[in-house]
Enzyme design. Structure first.
Site, short mmCIF file in Angstrom:
data_model
loop_
_atom_site.label_atom_id
_atom_site.label_comp_id
_atom_site.label_asym_id
_atom_site.label_seq_id
_atom_site.Cartn_x
_atom_site.Cartn_y
_atom_site.Cartn_z
N GLU A 164 1.04 -1.63 -0.24
CA GLU A 164 0.24 -0.11 -0.23
C GLU A 164 0.46 1.62 -0.26
O GLU A 164 0.74 1.47 0.79
CB GLU A 164 -0.87 -0.14 0.96
CG GLU A 164 -1.52 -1.34 1.41
CD GLU A 164 -2.98 -1.14 2.46
OE1 GLU A 164 -2.82 -0.01 2.94
OE2 GLU A 164 -3.73 -2.03 1.83
N GLU A 269 -5.99 -11.04 -1.42
CA GLU A 269 -7.12 -10.27 0.08
C GLU A 269 -8.37 -10.24 -1.03
O GLU A 269 -8.95 -9.11 -0.82
CB GLU A 269 -6.81 -8.64 0.12
CG GLU A 269 -5.38 -9.09 0.49
CD GLU A 269 -4.66 -8.07 1.60
OE1 GLU A 269 -5.69 -6.84 1.87
OE2 GLU A 269 -3.62 -7.38 1.26
#
Ligand code: XIL
Length: 373
Positions: A164, A269
């Site tokens: 991220e 994810e």
């Protein structure tokens, strides 16, 4: 233990090991599994918890060992857990995670080495709470990456090295790593990781990967790393989805464009919220109405929503299969709905339905197509 009555008989037999030899043979040969269904396309993985890998959550354990050929650590390898203070490492849950994957012959994914969230508080600051210098942070990063990767060298298939790092508008997220080291924190982390375990695959991983601006930045980073001779093996497209996002066409475009760079593409994810996207700023005066809006289906999904959710998941799975030439792995962020982090995010205490298996441990209907082939 979860409600055993609803687990398929063969799975119970596997879990308890209490059946006759002939029943065992039936279980081994007759239960259709996800890993078989997708064996010619990509690895199929799940994020797991210590309850699963320690065998406490028998339902998760039986589903994971039956259906998945890859696992990723949901929390136990994040720096706040594994390296809570300088020079202090807590290996307990990570060891158990790696042992579990090894025992089951799975491809084990480490998550994650460099991430601003769930970051050990000591990591970027000195004893007075001020940011450390660039040299000190580099040393800390190198130590952390080297120590963690070396412990599991030869056992971990791939690592989410940096998680991220980029915002949806394509600019760098302003994290301590970026504030102190600038854009160089990414190449530096990959260099440390490549030196620590030359055999492990090394990945970037992020969400909102359908965003064109983000896509452009990641492609630039991948190309830049390669130009500099720094190894990167894959890009993880976090698959946190909802009933109104992502834009399917843009998501597919990202798969294709990432694939063209030559690195492996992974759907990581994966989960799809079945609940309305939360608008926490909504002006709802009545608390009961507000709670109903946030948590509309505490007792089960209405049929039409359930159908729409399965339709969207099925379309996504078909998209992944269409691109199995570049997609190396599809990993769900959890096993059953009851265990999903989405029950508590972005709002605590919701009843969510985002995963591949229901609260009663049944595969969701969209998977039937694959499990019956
Ligand atoms: C989540 C876990 O699932 C939760 O249990 C934890 O409380 C918060 O983090 N992006 C990531 C994952 O890369 O590590 C996050 O996992 C979900 C968002």
């Amino acid at each position: 233990m979860k409600n055993l009555c609803l687990i398929p008989v063969a799975a119970i037999a596997l879990m308890l090991g209490a059946c006759s030899t002939s029943q065992k043979q039936t279980a081994a040969t007759d239960v259709p599994t996800l890993k078989d269904a997708f064996k010619d396309s990509f690895l199929i993985g799940a994020a797991v918890t210590p309850a699963c890998t320690d065998g406490i959550d028998h339902a998760a354990d039986s589903l994971v060992s039956l259906h998945f050929n890859s696992i990723v650590a949901e929390n136990c390898m994040k720096s706040e857990k594994i390296n809570p203070a300088e020079g202090v490492y807590d290996w307990k849950d990570a060891d158990s995670f790696v042992d579990y994957g090894t025992r089951h012959g799975m491809k084990i994914i480490g998550h994650t080495l460099v991430w601003h969230s769930q970051l050990a508080p000591w990591f970027p600051v000195d004893s007075t709470g001020k940011y450390v210098t660039a040299d000190v942070l580099k040393e800390r990063l190198r130590n952390h990456i080297t120590t963690v990767m070396t412990r599991y060298k030869g056992k971990i298939h791939g690592w989410d090295v940096v998680n991220e790092a980029i915002l949806d508008d394509g600019t760098y997220r302003k994290t301590p790593f970026y504030d102190i080291l600038g854009e160089e924190f990414i190449p530096f982390a990959f260099e440390c990781a490549a030196a620590a375990d030359p055999e492990a695959e090394l990945y970037l991983n992020d969400y909102s990967m359908a965003s064109p601006a983000k896509r452009e930045t990641y492609i630039r980073i991948i190309n830049d790393l390669r130009k500099r001779g720094i190894r990167i093996d894959g890009i993880g497209m976090q698959g946190h989805m909802g009933m109104d996002y992502p834009d399917f066409d843009e998501f597919e475009k990202s798969i294709v464009e990432y694939g063209k760079t030559g690195v492996g593409v992974m759907i990581t994810e994966w989960d799809m919220s079945a609940l309305p996207t939360v608008n926490t700023g909504a002006n709802v005066a009545d608390t009961a109405a507000y709670n109903k809006m946030l948590n509309p289906y505490p007792d089960g999904l209405p049929e039409d929503i359930d159908r729409k959710w399965n339709d969207r998941m099925g379309r996504m799975m078909e998209m992944f299969l269409r691109h199995s030439d570049v997609i190396t792995r599809v990993t769900a962020w959890g096993v059953t709905d009851g265990d999903s982090w989405k029950n508590n995010w972005p709002v605590r205490g919701r009843t969510e339905y985002p995963l591949l298996f229901s609260r009663s441990n049944e595969p969701k209907p969209f998977l039937n197509t694959y499990l019956s082939k």
